[in-house]
Structure formats: structure tokens, C-alpha cells
Design an enzyme around this catalytic site. Structure first.
Site, PDB file in Angstrom:
ATOM      1  N   ASP A  94      24.102 -82.942  20.635  1.00 19.63           N
ATOM      2  CA  ASP A  94      23.352 -82.387  19.505  1.00 19.63           C
ATOM      3  C   ASP A  94      22.901 -83.488  18.540  1.00 19.63           C
ATOM      4  OD1 ASP A  94      22.212 -80.411  18.038  1.00 19.63           O
ATOM      5  OD2 ASP A  94      24.075 -79.616  17.218  1.00 19.63           O
ATOM      6  N   ARG A 151      17.339 -84.583  14.552  1.00 20.15           N
ATOM      7  CA  ARG A 151      17.674 -85.181  13.250  1.00 20.15           C
ATOM      8  C   ARG A 151      17.641 -86.711  13.321  1.00 20.15           C
ATOM      9  NH1 ARG A 151      22.913 -81.730  12.531  1.00 20.15           N
ATOM     10  NH2 ARG A 151      22.236 -81.066  14.593  1.00 20.15           N
ATOM     11  N   GLU A 190      18.883 -70.255  25.100  1.00 17.58           N
ATOM     12  CA  GLU A 190      18.277 -70.007  23.782  1.00 17.58           C
ATOM     13  C   GLU A 190      17.202 -71.046  23.442  1.00 17.58           C
ATOM     14  OE1 GLU A 190      21.706 -69.970  24.293  1.00 17.58           O
ATOM     15  OE2 GLU A 190      21.637 -67.781  24.409  1.00 17.58           O
ATOM     16  N   ASN A 191      17.224 -72.193  24.113  1.00 12.52           N
ATOM     17  CA  ASN A 191      16.281 -73.273  23.777  1.00 12.52           C
ATOM     18  C   ASN A 191      14.816 -72.933  24.087  1.00 12.52           C
ATOM     19  OD1 ASN A 191      18.555 -76.043  24.521  1.00 12.52           O
ATOM     20  ND2 ASN A 191      18.094 -75.064  22.570  1.00 12.52           N
TER      21      ASN A 191
HETATM   22  C1  FPP Z   1      19.942 -81.079  21.084  1.00  7.51           C
HETATM   23  O1  FPP Z   1      19.459 -81.802  19.972  1.00  7.51           O
HETATM   24  C2  FPP Z   1      19.427 -81.640  22.332  1.00  7.51           C
HETATM   25  C3  FPP Z   1      18.713 -80.969  23.287  1.00  7.51           C
HETATM   26  C4  FPP Z   1      18.377 -79.544  23.191  1.00  7.51           C
HETATM   27  C5  FPP Z   1      18.189 -81.668  24.480  1.00  7.51           C
HETATM   28  C6  FPP Z   1      19.171 -82.588  25.129  1.00  7.51           C
HETATM   29  C7  FPP Z   1      18.540 -83.235  26.290  1.00  7.51           C
HETATM   30  C8  FPP Z   1      18.619 -84.554  26.574  1.00  7.51           C
HETATM   31  C9  FPP Z   1      19.379 -85.534  25.779  1.00  7.51           C
HETATM   32  C10 FPP Z   1      17.944 -85.059  27.798  1.00  7.51           C
HETATM   33  C11 FPP Z   1      18.879 -85.056  28.974  1.00  7.51           C
HETATM   34  C12 FPP Z   1      18.151 -85.423  30.196  1.00  7.51           C
HETATM   35  C13 FPP Z   1      18.565 -85.157  31.473  1.00  7.51           C
HETATM   36  C14 FPP Z   1      17.729 -85.531  32.614  1.00  7.51           C
HETATM   37  C15 FPP Z   1      19.815 -84.468  31.752  1.00  7.51           C
HETATM   38  P1  FPP Z   1      18.546 -81.029  18.913  1.00  7.51           P
HETATM   39  O2  FPP Z   1      17.139 -81.131  19.354  1.00  7.51           O
HETATM   40  O3  FPP Z   1      19.065 -79.651  18.747  1.00  7.51           O
HETATM   41  O4  FPP Z   1      18.780 -81.877  17.627  1.00  7.51           O
HETATM   42  P2  FPP Z   1      18.777 -81.318  16.130  1.00  7.51           P
HETATM   43  O5  FPP Z   1      19.951 -80.406  16.020  1.00  7.51           O
HETATM   44  O6  FPP Z   1      18.927 -82.553  15.318  1.00  7.51           O
HETATM   45  O7  FPP Z   1      17.474 -80.618  15.915  1.00  7.51           O
END
Ligand code: FPP
Length: 249
Positions: free
Chosen positions: A28, A32, A75-76
Site C-alpha cells: 500500500d 501517496r 475492489e480495485n
Molecule cells: C496500492 O497502493 C497498490 C496497488 C493497488 C497496486 C500494487 C501493484 C504493484 C506494486 C505492481 C505489482 C506488479 C506485478 C507484476 C505483480 P495505492 O495505489 O492504494 O496507494 P495509495 O493508498 O497511496 O493511494
């Protein structure tokens, strides 16, 4: 030698006998991380891939047998279309780009989740990567994509209900072991440690069944900044825990 390089070997203050076999991560804070630097959110996801690659390598170096990463939840889909599209393309691109290296490092890849809803081209890339690495004997790398724990449990119940309906099993045959076999994680041991970055203290529909007795570690660090030092800290904390599984010592 950089600090990162000096952590290739297992740090001396960690007990080799008590390294968790299975580590799960909720990655997560990508958005940010990017926003705080004035970048679009997708740059955070791109950086997040580097952090994940390094963690996979570190797990392999330090004796973790299974790594499970939450890449995309059921949910994404509710995120802006361009971000969802970017993530789908990113998964595909990373899989294609990294497959040879994963083969060379003997990594066994498995995707968990409702994969049928993913774009066709991503589904083909996933099938190819899982097929190609299926006989690998090194670390198992599970990527939860279009994964939701409640949906997973419903899916398992439906499969079991049809077995009962077809009289292949009796009601009394339903037990924890049977249900576990019908989860997307069937055949994979439950996580010992779940790490969540960016400070949120919740499971967010990730591995609800499997985490019944798993230890949770939360760090304020945003996912793209998660590195070997952070993992070292998480493992030190984990090794202090008294895992009783509901019993007394
Ligand atoms: C959450 O951060 C992250 C995700 C929903 C995506 C995670 C995916 C990757 C790191 C890529 C992985 C790649 C492979 C090929 C497995 P957020 O966007 O919710 O961050 P925020 O809470 O700061 O908005």
C-alpha cells in the site's frame, strides 16, 4: 558496498530457524509516494514493481519459501479507468519482461484470484508464466490479482456445494482441510507473516481465512520505499512474537 548489498546474507541478529516460511504483503502507498513527489500515481506503481522484485529476491536469499503479494483486489476495479488500464498493462509487461529471469532464479509463479475477468492478453501471459515455471523448485511467488477473500470463500462454497449435490461427498465430509483445498490458495501453506505498508491496520479482504493465525506487521513506510532494511525490521519483530495458535505454552 551499499547497505542493500550488505544485506544479501541473512542478518546475524535473525534466527535462521525462525524465518517465516510464507510471507504475504499488502503493497500500500504507491499513490501517496508518487503524489508526495509531484508525480502521477502510476509512477508509484512502477516503483512498486522494483520494491516487489527486491523483496522476492530478499525472501529467496534469506530462506522464505513462499511470497504472496496483493497486486489487485476485486475492489480495485472501482479506481479511475486509466489507472486500472495502466495496472493491467503493467502486470502484463512485467510478466513478459521478468519471465526469463524468474526461470533462471527457479521461481515458481502462481496467480490467485478470479482470473477470468482479466483482459485476455493478460490471461494468456499468466497461463504462459504459470505453465513455464510450474516445475521450478525455488521460491513460490503468488500474485493475487482480481483477488477478494470473500469472493474466494463463496467460490469455494459453490464448488463444495456442487460436490454435495452430485453426491460425490457427504455433508459431514466438509471440514477445514476440504474448504482450504477449494480456496485459490489450495495446496499452499497459510502465511506466517503479513506485512502491510503505509500504516493502515486492516486486512482489506486479503487472505481472511488463511490469516486466522498469521502474524501482522504494519509499517508507516510507503510501498515503493520498502526495502531490505524494512524487511529485516519486520522479521526481527516477527521473531519476538509468541505464536500460540490459541493454545497455552
Ligand atoms: C496500492 O497502493 C497498490 C496497488 C493497488 C497496486 C500494487 C501493484 C504493484 C506494486 C505492481 C505489482 C506488479 C506485478 C507484476 C505483480 P495505492 O495505489 O492504494 O496507494 P495509495 O493508498 O497511496 O493511494
Amino acid at each position: 558496498m551499499s547497505v542493500q548489498q550488505s544485506l544479501i546474507e541473512l542478518p546475524l541478529d535473525l534466527d535462521r530457524q525462525r524465518i517465516p516460511s510464507h510471507v504475504a504483503v499488502i503493497m500500500d502507498g504507491n499513490g501517496r509516494w508518487a503524489k508526495s513527489r509531484g508525480f502521477p500515481r502510476i509512477i508509484g506503481h512502477q516503483k512498486g514493481v522494483d520494491a516487489l522484485k527486491d523483496l522476492l529476491r530478499c525472501c529467496d536469499d534469506w530462506g522464505v519459501k513462499i511470497l504472496t503479494a496483493y497486486a489487485f483486489s476485486t475492489e480495485n476495479w472501482g479506481r479511475p479507468a486509466h489507472e486500472v488500464e495502466f495496472l493491467m498493462t503493467l502486470f502484463e509487461r512485467v510478466l513478459r519482461r521478468e519471465l526469463e529471469e524468474m526461470m533462471a532464479e527457479n521461481v515458481k509463479i502462481r496467480f490467485i484470484g478470479d482470473l477470468k475477468a482479466l483482459p485476455d492478453s493478460l490471461q494468456s501471459e499468466i497461463a504462459h508464466a504459470m505453465g513455464k515455471t510450474s516445475q521450478n523448485k525455488g521460491i513460490q511467488f503468488n500474485i493475487a490479482t482480481n483477488y477478494g477473500s470473500r469472493q474466494e470463500i463463496i467460490h469455494a462454497c459453490q464448488s463444495i456445494a456442487s460436490l454435495v449435490k452430485e453426491e460425490k461427498i457427504q455433508l459431514d465430509d466438509i471440514n477445514e482441510e476440504l474448504l482450504e483445498n477449494y480456496l485459490y490458495t489450495g495446496g499452499i501453506a497459510n502465511p506466517d507473516l503479513l506485512i502491510r505498508t503505509s500504516g493502515e491496520m486492516r486486512l482489506s479482504n486479503f487472505l481472511l481465512w488463511q490469516m486466522a493465525y498469521g502474524e501482522i506487521y504494519v509499517t508507516q513506510t510507503l510501498w515503493p520505499d520498502f526495502n531490505r532494511q524494512e524487511f529485516h525490521r519486520a522479521l526481527l519483530d516477527y521473531q519476538k512474537r509468541d505464536r500460540r495458535f490459541g493454545k497455552l505454552n
